[in-house]
Design an enzyme around this catalytic site. Structure first.
Site, PDB file in Angstrom:
ATOM      1  N   ASP A  12      80.017 -12.747  26.250  1.00  0.00           N
ATOM      2  CA  ASP A  12      80.243 -11.842  25.034  1.00  0.00           C
ATOM      3  C   ASP A  12      81.479 -12.544  23.843  1.00  0.00           C
ATOM      4  O   ASP A  12      81.920 -13.331  24.509  1.00  0.00           O
ATOM      5  CB  ASP A  12      80.716 -10.530  25.441  1.00  0.00           C
ATOM      6  CG  ASP A  12      80.803  -9.412  24.471  1.00  0.00           C
ATOM      7  OD1 ASP A  12      80.017  -9.480  23.489  1.00  0.00           O
ATOM      8  OD2 ASP A  12      81.534  -8.430  24.515  1.00  0.00           O
ATOM      9  N   ASN A  14      80.581 -13.717  20.883  1.00  0.00           N
ATOM     10  CA  ASN A  14      80.198 -15.007  19.849  1.00  0.00           C
ATOM     11  C   ASN A  14      80.299 -14.083  18.472  1.00  0.00           C
ATOM     12  O   ASN A  14      80.807 -15.163  17.531  1.00  0.00           O
ATOM     13  CB  ASN A  14      78.694 -15.054  20.061  1.00  0.00           C
ATOM     14  CG  ASN A  14      78.156 -15.721  21.313  1.00  0.00           C
ATOM     15  OD1 ASN A  14      79.034 -16.599  21.788  1.00  0.00           O
ATOM     16  ND2 ASN A  14      76.749 -15.897  21.746  1.00  0.00           N
ATOM     17  N   ARG A  25      78.963 -14.082  11.621  1.00  0.00           N
ATOM     18  CA  ARG A  25      78.460 -13.893  13.040  1.00  0.00           C
ATOM     19  C   ARG A  25      77.481 -15.025  13.780  1.00  0.00           C
ATOM     20  O   ARG A  25      77.704 -15.313  14.827  1.00  0.00           O
ATOM     21  CB  ARG A  25      77.898 -12.565  13.155  1.00  0.00           C
ATOM     22  CG  ARG A  25      79.052 -11.312  13.195  1.00  0.00           C
ATOM     23  CD  ARG A  25      78.589 -10.134  13.235  1.00  0.00           C
ATOM     24  NE  ARG A  25      77.763  -9.860  14.612  1.00  0.00           N
ATOM     25  CZ  ARG A  25      78.227  -9.465  15.631  1.00  0.00           C
ATOM     26  NH1 ARG A  25      79.567  -9.288  15.642  1.00  0.00           N
ATOM     27  NH2 ARG A  25      77.791  -9.698  16.991  1.00  0.00           N
ATOM     28  N   HIS A  29      76.946 -17.319  17.349  1.00  0.00           N
ATOM     29  CA  HIS A  29      75.675 -17.559  18.235  1.00  0.00           C
ATOM     30  C   HIS A  29      75.333 -19.015  18.395  1.00  0.00           C
ATOM     31  O   HIS A  29      75.064 -19.282  19.536  1.00  0.00           O
ATOM     32  CB  HIS A  29      74.586 -16.631  17.704  1.00  0.00           C
ATOM     33  CG  HIS A  29      74.938 -14.972  17.807  1.00  0.00           C
ATOM     34  ND1 HIS A  29      75.230 -14.573  18.789  1.00  0.00           N
ATOM     35  CD2 HIS A  29      74.864 -14.288  16.768  1.00  0.00           C
ATOM     36  CE1 HIS A  29      75.394 -13.003  18.735  1.00  0.00           C
ATOM     37  NE2 HIS A  29      75.370 -13.090  17.222  1.00  0.00           N
ATOM     38  N   SER A  57      70.218  -8.222  25.399  1.00  0.00           N
ATOM     39  CA  SER A  57      69.958  -6.957  26.141  1.00  0.00           C
ATOM     40  C   SER A  57      68.951  -6.186  25.690  1.00  0.00           C
ATOM     41  O   SER A  57      68.609  -6.288  24.130  1.00  0.00           O
ATOM     42  CB  SER A  57      71.311  -6.148  26.245  1.00  0.00           C
ATOM     43  OG  SER A  57      71.791  -5.625  25.022  1.00  0.00           O
ATOM     44  N   ASN A  60      70.276  -4.753  22.409  1.00  0.00           N
ATOM     45  CA  ASN A  60      70.638  -5.705  21.318  1.00  0.00           C
ATOM     46  C   ASN A  60      69.723  -5.514  20.037  1.00  0.00           C
ATOM     47  O   ASN A  60      69.950  -5.991  19.050  1.00  0.00           O
ATOM     48  CB  ASN A  60      70.686  -7.067  21.705  1.00  0.00           C
ATOM     49  CG  ASN A  60      72.132  -7.341  22.354  1.00  0.00           C
ATOM     50  OD1 ASN A  60      71.913  -8.033  23.241  1.00  0.00           O
ATOM     51  ND2 ASN A  60      73.311  -6.863  22.158  1.00  0.00           N
ATOM     52  N   ARG A 180      83.367  -4.054  30.719  1.00  0.00           N
ATOM     53  CA  ARG A 180      81.989  -3.181  30.907  1.00  0.00           C
ATOM     54  C   ARG A 180      80.979  -3.911  31.387  1.00  0.00           C
ATOM     55  O   ARG A 180      80.908  -5.183  31.194  1.00  0.00           O
ATOM     56  CB  ARG A 180      81.758  -1.986  29.950  1.00  0.00           C
ATOM     57  CG  ARG A 180      81.875  -2.846  28.462  1.00  0.00           C
ATOM     58  CD  ARG A 180      81.193  -1.663  27.264  1.00  0.00           C
ATOM     59  NE  ARG A 180      81.179  -2.474  26.263  1.00  0.00           N
ATOM     60  CZ  ARG A 180      82.083  -2.340  25.056  1.00  0.00           C
ATOM     61  NH1 ARG A 180      82.997  -1.691  25.413  1.00  0.00           N
ATOM     62  NH2 ARG A 180      81.870  -2.957  23.977  1.00  0.00           N
ATOM     63  N   GLU A 193      82.294 -10.207  42.806  1.00  0.00           N
ATOM     64  CA  GLU A 193      83.744 -10.004  42.366  1.00  0.00           C
ATOM     65  C   GLU A 193      83.711 -10.048  40.921  1.00  0.00           C
ATOM     66  O   GLU A 193      82.881 -11.044  40.390  1.00  0.00           O
ATOM     67  CB  GLU A 193      84.433 -11.541  42.968  1.00  0.00           C
ATOM     68  CG  GLU A 193      84.260 -11.368  44.495  1.00  0.00           C
ATOM     69  CD  GLU A 193      84.944 -10.275  45.316  1.00  0.00           C
ATOM     70  OE1 GLU A 193      85.961  -9.617  44.455  1.00  0.00           O
ATOM     71  OE2 GLU A 193      84.670  -9.705  46.427  1.00  0.00           O
TER      72      GLU A 193
HETATM   73  C1  IPE Z   1      76.010  -7.326  26.228  1.00  0.00           C
HETATM   74  O1  IPE Z   1      77.068  -7.794  25.157  1.00  0.00           O
HETATM   75  C2  IPE Z   1      74.879  -8.335  25.895  1.00  0.00           C
HETATM   76  C3  IPE Z   1      74.840  -9.638  25.987  1.00  0.00           C
HETATM   77  C4  IPE Z   1      76.031 -10.605  26.142  1.00  0.00           C
HETATM   78  C5  IPE Z   1      73.725 -10.484  25.717  1.00  0.00           C
HETATM   79  P1  IPE Z   1      77.067  -6.543  23.953  1.00  0.00           P
HETATM   80  O2  IPE Z   1      78.014  -7.198  22.932  1.00  0.00           O
HETATM   81  O3  IPE Z   1      75.795  -6.388  23.396  1.00  0.00           O
HETATM   82  O4  IPE Z   1      77.646  -5.538  24.692  1.00  0.00           O
HETATM   83  P2  IPE Z   1      78.477  -4.130  24.142  1.00  0.00           P
HETATM   84  O5  IPE Z   1      77.679  -3.699  23.028  1.00  0.00           O
HETATM   85  O6  IPE Z   1      79.717  -4.632  23.713  1.00  0.00           O
HETATM   86  O7  IPE Z   1      78.343  -3.286  25.248  1.00  0.00           O
HETATM   87  C1  IPE Z   2      77.264 -11.875  22.832  1.00  0.00           C
HETATM   88  O1  IPE Z   2      78.127 -11.997  21.643  1.00  0.00           O
HETATM   89  C2  IPE Z   2      75.815 -12.334  22.469  1.00  0.00           C
HETATM   90  C3  IPE Z   2      74.819 -11.443  22.355  1.00  0.00           C
HETATM   91  C4  IPE Z   2      74.944 -10.249  22.446  1.00  0.00           C
HETATM   92  C5  IPE Z   2      73.472 -11.859  22.110  1.00  0.00           C
HETATM   93  P1  IPE Z   2      78.152 -10.678  20.813  1.00  0.00           P
HETATM   94  O2  IPE Z   2      77.269 -10.996  19.559  1.00  0.00           O
HETATM   95  O3  IPE Z   2      77.946  -9.544  21.217  1.00  0.00           O
HETATM   96  O4  IPE Z   2      79.812 -11.115  20.049  1.00  0.00           O
HETATM   97  P2  IPE Z   2      80.770  -9.760  19.809  1.00  0.00           P
HETATM   98  O5  IPE Z   2      81.068  -8.915  20.943  1.00  0.00           O
HETATM   99  O6  IPE Z   2      80.073  -9.207  18.495  1.00  0.00           O
HETATM  100  O7  IPE Z   2      82.015 -10.652  19.383  1.00  0.00           O
HETATM  101 MG    MG Z   3      79.477  -8.009  22.044  1.00  0.00          MG
END
Ligand code: IPE
Ligand code: IPE
Ligand code: MG
Length: 228
Positions: A12, A14, A25, A29, A57, A60, A180, A193
Site C-alpha cells: 500500500d 503507491n 498517483r 504504481h 482487490s 479497487n 487494516r 504475525e
Molecule cells: C489494498 O489497498 C489493496 C492492495 C494493496 C492491492 P487499498 O489501498 O485498496 O486499501 P484501502 O482502500 O486503504 O482499505
Molecule cells: C496500493 O497503493 C496499490 C493498489 C491498490 C493497486 P494505493 O494505490 O492504495 O496507494 P495509496 O494508499 O492510495 O497511497
Molecule cells: Mg491504498
C-alpha cells in the site's frame, strides 16, 4: 531459529508516493512495480518459499477508470518486460482471485505465465489479482454445496479456496501506514504475525524486510498452546 516460509504483503501507499514525488498517483504504481521485482529477489536471498502480493482487490474497481486502466496496462507491461527473466530465475508464478471477471486480454497471459512457470522451484510468487477474501469464501462455500459434501471441516474449506496447496502465510506485512486487512486472506491469516510499515511501498527496502524477518525469528509462536 525458525525462518518464515511464506510472506504476504499488502503493498500500500503507491498513490501517495506518486503524488508526493511526481504529483501523479500512477507514477507511484509504476515505481511500486519496480519494487516488486526487487522484493522477489530479496525473498529468494532469504530463502522464502512463498511470497503473496496483493496487487488488485475486488474493491479497487471503485477507483477512477483512468487509474484502473493504468493498473491493467502495468500488468501487461510487467509481463512483457520481466517474464523471461522471472522464468529463467526459476520463479513459479501463480494467480489467486476472481480471474473470470477480469479484462479478456489478460486471461491468456495469466494462463501462459502459470503454465510456463509451474515447474520452477526457487520461490512461488502468488499475485492476488481481483482478489477479495469474502468473495473467495463465498466461492468456496458454493463449490462445497455443489459437490454435495456430507461434512464440512477446516480442511475442506481450505481445499476450496484459491490458495489450495499453498501454506498459510507466516508473516503479513502492510506498508503505507494503515493498519487494516482490506479484505485480504481473512481465512489464511488466522495465525500470521502482523507487521506494519509506515513506508510507502515503492520505498520498502531490503533492510526493512530483513528487520521484519529478524523480528519474526524472535517471536515464540504458541498457536494457542503454552510456551514451554
Ligand atoms: C489494498 O489497498 C489493496 C492492495 C494493496 C492491492 P487499498 O489501498 O485498496 O486499501 P484501502 O482502500 O486503504 O482499505
Ligand atoms: C496500493 O497503493 C496499490 C493498489 C491498490 C493497486 P494505493 O494505490 O492504495 O496507494 P495509496 O494508499 O492510495 O497511497
Ligand atoms: Mg491504498
Amino acid at each position: 531459529m525458525i525462518l518464515p516460509s511464506h510472506i504476504a504483503i499488502i503493498m500500500d501507499g503507491n498513490g501517495r508516493w506518486g503524488l508526493k514525488n511526481y504529483n501523479d498517483r500512477n507514477k507511484g504504481h509504476y515505481h511500486g512495480l519496480q519494487n516488486i521485482n526487487k522484493v522477489i529477489g530479496h525473498c529468494i536471498k532469504l530463502k522464502i518459499k512463498y511470497l503473496t502480493l496483493y496487487t488488485f482487490s475486488t474493491e479497487n474497481w471503485n477507483r477512477p477508470k483512468k487509474e484502473v486502466n493504468y493498473l491493467f496496462y502495468l500488468f501487461k507491461y510487467f509481463y512483457k518486460k520481466n517474464f523471461n527473466k522471472l522464468n529463467k530465475n526459476n520463479i513459479r508464478i501463480k494467480f489467486i482471485g476472481d480471474l473470470i471477471n477480469i479484462p479478456k486480454d489478460l486471461k491468456p497471459i495469466i494462463k501462459k505465465i502459470q503454465e510456463k512457470t509451474k515447474k520452477n522451484i526457487a520461490i512461488t510468487v502468488v499475485f492476488a489479482f481481483n482478489y477479495g477474501a469474502k468473495s473467495e469464501l463465498v466461492n468456496a462455500f458454493k463449490n462445497i454445496l455443489k459437490n454435495k459434501n456430507k461434512t464440512i471441516n477446516e480442511e475442506l474449506v481450505s481445499d476450496n479456496l484459491y490458495t489450495k496447496n499453498i501454506p498459510d502465510p507466516d508473516i503479513l506485512i502492510r506498508t503505507g501506514g494503515e493498519k487494516r486487512l482490506s479484505n485480504f486472506l481473512l481465512w489464511q491469516l488466522s495465525y500470521a504475525e502482523l507487521f506494519f510499515s509506515d513506508k510507502n511501498w515503492p520505498d520498502f527496502s531490503f533492510s526493512d524486510l530483513k528487520r521484519i524477518v529478524r523480528k519474526f525469528t524472535s517471536i515464540k509462536r504458541k498457536f494457542g498452546g503454552l510456551n514451554e
